[in-house]
Design a protein around this motif. Structure first.
Motif, PDB file in Angstrom:
ATOM      1  N   ARG A  45     -34.205  65.947  54.935  1.00  0.00           N
ATOM      2  CA  ARG A  45     -33.206  67.007  55.125  1.00  0.00           C
ATOM      3  C   ARG A  45     -32.699  66.971  56.574  1.00  0.00           C
ATOM      4  N   PRO A 120     -34.990  73.363  48.292  1.00  0.00           N
ATOM      5  CA  PRO A 120     -35.325  71.967  47.995  1.00  0.00           C
ATOM      6  C   PRO A 120     -35.851  71.788  46.575  1.00  0.00           C
ATOM      7  N   THR A 122     -37.959  69.285  45.322  1.00  0.00           N
ATOM      8  CA  THR A 122     -38.775  68.177  45.827  1.00  0.00           C
ATOM      9  C   THR A 122     -39.036  67.069  44.804  1.00  0.00           C
TER      10      THR A 122
END
Length: 242
Positions: A45, A120, A122
């Motif tokens: 990120r 997020p 993931t």
């Protein structure tokens, strides 16, 4: 054709041809870095790295134009034939594939910026990262084959094009599952879906380069059908908006 009676002319001609090949190899190194950094920016990120990838794309564009100019000049003034002509034409075509690879890496970086402030996802990000590393490995392998003029290495990349397609298809289904389960993820998943498609297209460019290496070295086009994903999956593939 070149004047073989003048050693200076012959040496200059060889230097020009070698320079074009060297420029393509250098462009390939930049394209590899763009892919790796675009994926790294997504995984971490990292907005600053994503911006770097976007900014560096102009260098690939400049190199592609320079290679094309040198190749056209060489064809016009030196009139290469046989292996030298194939080498020159292959350099132009490979440079075009690398320039488009850079565009796709830039698009991945742009979309990572859009995701950097959202929640997020993931597991999906890791799936994209795995696919990106596979594509980067394919690109490195085919560029190594180009530098070494090695047909076997190029054919190995060409024969495994379906590996990238399989990763894309699995990720496509995974993203759809997330979107159906939680509509709040639709925007983020759409960005990831376009990223996956961009990586799949980079894999196609690696395969194109493999075909050009085969043509450059052997003088023949591959006479078998490239491994491809199923028609139904191809029909579902999204198109990057212009």
């Amino acid at each position: 054709m070149t004047d073989s009676t003048n050693p200076h002319t012959v040496r200059a001609y060889g230097d020009e041809l070698n320079q074009i090949t060297s420029d393509v190899a250098r462009m390939g190194g930049l394209a590899e870095a763009q892919i790796a950094d675009a994926i790294e920016a997504l995984a971490r990120r990292d907005q600053a790295l994503a911006q770097e990838v976007i900014a560096r794309d102009v260098k690939l564009d400049e190199l592609q134009r320079e290679i094309e100019r040198k190749a056209i000049r060489l064809i016009a003034l030196r009139q290469p034939v046989a292996t030298d002509l194939r080498r020159t034409v292959a350099a132009m075509k490979i440079a075009t594939d690398l320039e488009r690879t850079g565009d796709l890496a830039r698009s991945v970086a742009k979309r990572s910026l859009s995701l950097s402030d959202s929640e997020p996802l993931t597991p999906l990000t890791r799936s994209i990262e795995r696919m990106g590393k596979l594509v980067a490995k394919r690109m490195k392998a085919v560029l190594d084959a180009y530098t070494a003029a090695e047909v076997a290495g190029a054919l190995d990349v060409w024969a495994h094009d379906d590996d990238v397609d399989e990763h894309y298809n699995a990720l496509f289904r995974e993203l759809l599952t997330y979107m159906m389960a939680d509509p709040r993820t639709i925007t983020s998943c759409a960005h990831l879906l376009f990223m996956a498609k961009n990586l799949e297209r980079i894999g196609d460019h690696a395969t194109n380069i493999a075909e050009m290496i085969h043509f450059e070295v052997t003088g023949d086009e591959l006479d078998v059908v490239r491994p491809r994903q199923s028609a139904s999956d191809a029909d579902l593939a999204p198109k990057e908006p212009t």
